[in-house]
Enzyme design. Structure first.
Site, PDB file in Angstrom:
ATOM      1  N   ARG A   1      74.505  13.351  -5.431  1.00 14.11           N
ATOM      2  CA  ARG A   1      73.212  13.454  -4.763  1.00 14.11           C
ATOM      3  C   ARG A   1      72.109  13.252  -5.796  1.00 14.11           C
ATOM      4  O   ARG A   1      71.908  14.075  -6.678  1.00 14.11           O
ATOM      5  CB  ARG A   1      73.066  14.825  -4.099  1.00 14.11           C
ATOM      6  CG  ARG A   1      71.720  15.069  -3.432  1.00 14.11           C
ATOM      7  CD  ARG A   1      71.626  16.508  -2.957  1.00 14.11           C
ATOM      8  NE  ARG A   1      70.344  16.802  -2.322  1.00 14.11           N
ATOM      9  CZ  ARG A   1      69.254  17.214  -2.964  1.00 14.11           C
ATOM     10  NH1 ARG A   1      69.286  17.357  -4.283  1.00 14.11           N
ATOM     11  NH2 ARG A   1      68.136  17.479  -2.311  1.00 14.11           N
ATOM     12  N   LEU A   2      71.402  12.144  -5.682  1.00 15.67           N
ATOM     13  CA  LEU A   2      70.375  11.795  -6.650  1.00 15.67           C
ATOM     14  C   LEU A   2      69.065  12.462  -6.234  1.00 15.67           C
ATOM     15  O   LEU A   2      68.299  11.948  -5.411  1.00 15.67           O
ATOM     16  CB  LEU A   2      70.229  10.270  -6.727  1.00 15.67           C
ATOM     17  CG  LEU A   2      71.533   9.508  -7.032  1.00 15.67           C
ATOM     18  CD1 LEU A   2      71.270   8.012  -7.093  1.00 15.67           C
ATOM     19  CD2 LEU A   2      72.173  10.001  -8.333  1.00 15.67           C
ATOM     20  N   ASP A   3      68.801  13.609  -6.812  1.00 12.28           N
ATOM     21  CA  ASP A   3      67.673  14.446  -6.419  1.00 12.28           C
ATOM     22  C   ASP A   3      66.350  13.810  -6.858  1.00 12.28           C
ATOM     23  O   ASP A   3      66.224  13.324  -7.987  1.00 12.28           O
ATOM     24  CB  ASP A   3      67.820  15.830  -7.060  1.00 12.28           C
ATOM     25  CG  ASP A   3      66.669  16.747  -6.750  1.00 12.28           C
ATOM     26  OD1 ASP A   3      66.552  17.177  -5.590  1.00 12.28           O
ATOM     27  OD2 ASP A   3      65.865  17.024  -7.670  1.00 12.28           O
ATOM     28  N   ALA A   4      65.353  13.833  -5.949  1.00 11.42           N
ATOM     29  CA  ALA A   4      63.982  13.384  -6.262  1.00 11.42           C
ATOM     30  C   ALA A   4      63.962  12.011  -6.917  1.00 11.42           C
ATOM     31  O   ALA A   4      63.120  11.707  -7.755  1.00 11.42           O
ATOM     32  CB  ALA A   4      63.288  14.414  -7.155  1.00 11.42           C
ATOM     33  N   ILE A   5      64.885  11.159  -6.512  1.00 12.01           N
ATOM     34  CA  ILE A   5      65.109   9.892  -7.205  1.00 12.01           C
ATOM     35  C   ILE A   5      63.915   8.944  -7.096  1.00 12.01           C
ATOM     36  O   ILE A   5      63.699   8.093  -7.967  1.00 12.01           O
ATOM     37  CB  ILE A   5      66.397   9.217  -6.660  1.00 12.01           C
ATOM     38  CG1 ILE A   5      66.870   8.087  -7.579  1.00 12.01           C
ATOM     39  CG2 ILE A   5      66.205   8.736  -5.242  1.00 12.01           C
ATOM     40  CD1 ILE A   5      67.380   8.572  -8.900  1.00 12.01           C
TER      41      ILE A   5
END
Length: 594
Positions: free
Chosen positions: A243-247
């Site tokens: 899960r690529l947070d705040a990408i």
């Protein structure tokens, strides 16, 4: 879960090296590309040599995929690491029905409930060990958070940066305090630049989210290489989904909005190329709490960026439909959404550790309707968080509440059964729509807003982040009279119905059926057309008759049997006409009988 086959990761050949070089050429100066590529190549060779043959599913996702979102310390008990307690609880209570677990950040962190990561490579000792994380991955499809836009201001990387140590000297984005940053899109009202005492004096650092979360400088290839190593490590330890947070905020260029920049998309493409080669079947999930058109840009061409993107508009649109007893906006929106390929799907959710995002509702709900949702959240015991606009004004950013209480008044004469019916109807929409459903642990447990937590932390966002002592939770779940018991059992049964039905494949066809405003109706079909289901949901507290025909979009024919209540049957005539009654907040998933 889908069947698994053992595959050798793609051999690291010249074609792969050329693809990686092409990505790096977009990002960096010519003199930086080859040296960066050599080091990335060495990293990939070491990874492949460590993991060897990989067990890979024969499909990226299917109808059996349902993910539970939870904190590592969601469930605690004396003398046992919380990760072990969580694994044992989930194994006993949901295994075989829920297939995946999204483990929220379990790394050492200094704030934001884990999203200010102090050490990417470690598990917080108070939670357990990497062995405990891998034990979850042995039983569930594991999603790990990659909080890689920013790091803790008090973490290991920043500590080295303060000293000016190699290679950390240029890991953060530094600007003079009087820099004009008015064009930068902000998700928070806090200052963008934070002063920091260092060995060379005070320096001002870019901090999108808080003064304890410093943004990484991806214009420095050393940062990209360090993060690539982190991501490969997560996959080696059992992660199947990253899960690529705040990408969306990853790359910054002054004078721009610093959101969704081309370089950000190029980095995601590089990671897709990398994992498709050395860890096939690893899924990339982008978290971008922005309007829908911007959000879906992270699918790329359908085979080169994210496999999944969060379906952010679903929560505010569903909430609005229940409060207005009107699904017309939800229906209109559903006619507009699609994915670019069968390798991509939406990550559908109604609740998570964050609140209910309002930015994705912009352009879908009117400003007055968004204000109405804010007022309702407050009336129901929740609150609203705001963000700063470039002109200095503030606008609502998210509703801080559990979804259960967003739907249901805190003080009401309604019976617990009615509250539960409303809750289950909303979750049934989530479970039956095209996409992979994600259930927040508090939806499964029927949790209410956690006011004690807000008082303890003095942060409104804690309101939907309650943690549990295992014995107390188990006692409530085993008490047939408790709301938790009823919410847990009914939603788990509904999940089980979904996971047995091929028509609910995330990429299966979805066709809207025209219906009166109190009802939401659509058909779902299996990928091979072997199964067809007519899904109808009543978002009101009154009995509603569903009547439709071929002209309204009905394509199922013959006998229909309800997957939820097999005693409910009906027949669609040769002209596609069908009619049946739904009780208040009733749901019917009518499967075409062969």
């Amino acid at each position: 879960m889908s069947a698994q086959v053992t595959l050798q990761p793609e051999r690291l050949d010249r074609a792969l090296r050329d693809r990686l070089r092409a990505h790096l050429t977009v990002l960096y100066a010519p003199e930086q590309v080859e040296a960066t590529l050599d080091r990335l190549w060495w990293m990939l060779e070491r990874f492949v040599g460590t993991v060897g043959d990989r067990a890979v599913r024969d499909a990226l996702f299917d109808e059996r995929d349902v993910t539970l979102i939870t904190y590592a310390d969601q469930i605690t008990e004396p003398d046992r690491p919380p990760l072990q307690s969580l694994q044992q609880f989930l194994s006993a209570r949901v295994s075989g029905v829920v297939s995946g677990v999204h483990l929220l950040p379990h790394y050492p962190a200094t704030s934001d409930d884990g999203f200010a990561v102090a050490d990417y490579d470690a598990v917080d000792p108070a939670l357990g060990t990497w062995r405990d994380v891998s034990a979850l991955a042995d039983e569930f499809r594991l999603t790990l958070d990659a909080v890689i836009n920013h790091v803790s201001a008090r973490g290991t990387w920043v500590r080295e940066w303060r000293r000016g140590a190699t290679p950390f000297a240029d890991f953060l984005i530094e600007l003079p305090p009087d820099t004009d940053t008015s064009s930068v899109v902000r998700p928070r009202t806090t200052p963008l630049l934070t002063p920091v005492e260092t060995a060379s004096g005070v320096r001002w650092v870019w901090s999108t989210f808080s003064a304890d979360q410093f943004d990484l400088n991806y214009a420095n290839p050393e940062v990209l290489l360090a993060v690539c190593e982190v991501l490969l490590g997560y996959v080696a330890k059992g992660a199947s989904v990253l899960r690529l947070d705040a990408i969306a905020f990853l790359w910054k260029t002054l004078g721009t909005s610093c959101i969704h920049l081309p370089q950000t998309h190029e980095i995601i493409r590089l990671w897709r190329t990398m994992f498709d080669a050395v860890a096939p079947g690893t899924l990339l999930l982008t978290e971008t709490n922005v309007p829908h058109d911007e959000n879906v840009s992270y699918f790329g061409a359908g085979d080169d960026e994210a496999h999944m993107v969060y379906q952010f508009p679903l929560a505010p649109l569903t909430l609005s439909a229940f409060h207005l007893a009107d699904t017309s906006q939800l229906q209109e929106w559903l006619t507009t959404i699609s994915t670019p390929s069968s390798e991509t799907t939406f990550f559908n959710f109604l609740g998570c550790h964050d609140g209910i995002g309002l930015r994705p509702a912009e352009g879908l709900l009117t400003p007055a309707e968004i204000t109405h949702l804010c007022d309702l959240a407050r009336e129901h015991g929740g609150g609203v968080s705001y963000r700063s606009q470039p002109d200095g004004t503030q606008s609502p950013y998210e509703l801080n509440t559990v979804f259960f209480d967003a739907l249901n008044p805190v003080e009401t004469a309604e019976s617990p059964r009615r509250l539960l019916q409303r809750h289950l109807a909303a979750q049934s929409i989530l479970l039956s729509l095209a996409g992979m459903p994600a259930i927040y642990v508090h939806a499964l447990l029927g949790s209410r807003n956690w006011y004690d937590g807000v008082r303890q932390t003095k942060r409104l966002r804690t309101i939907n982040r309650q943690k549990f002592e295992r014995a107390t939770l188990e006692s409530e779940l085993d008490d047939p009279s408790s709301m938790r018991h009823q919410a847990f059992g009914s939603l788990l049964e509904r999940i089980a119905v979904r996971t047995r039905e091929p028509a609910f494949h995330p990429s299966g066809a979805q066709r809207l059926v025209s219906s009166p405003r109190p009802l939401l109706a659509y058909e779902r079909s299996a990928m091979d057309e072997s199964s067809h289901v007519l899904c109808v949901h009543n978002v009101t507290g009154r009995r509603q008759r569903f009547e439709a025909s071929a002209g309204d979009g009905v394509t199922v024919r013959g006998a229909l049997t309800d997957l939820i209540d097999p005693s409910r049957t009906t027949t669609v005539d040769a002209h596609g006409r069908v009619s049946f009654v739904l009780e208040p907040y009733g749901v019917a998933w009518m499967r075409q009988t062969r």
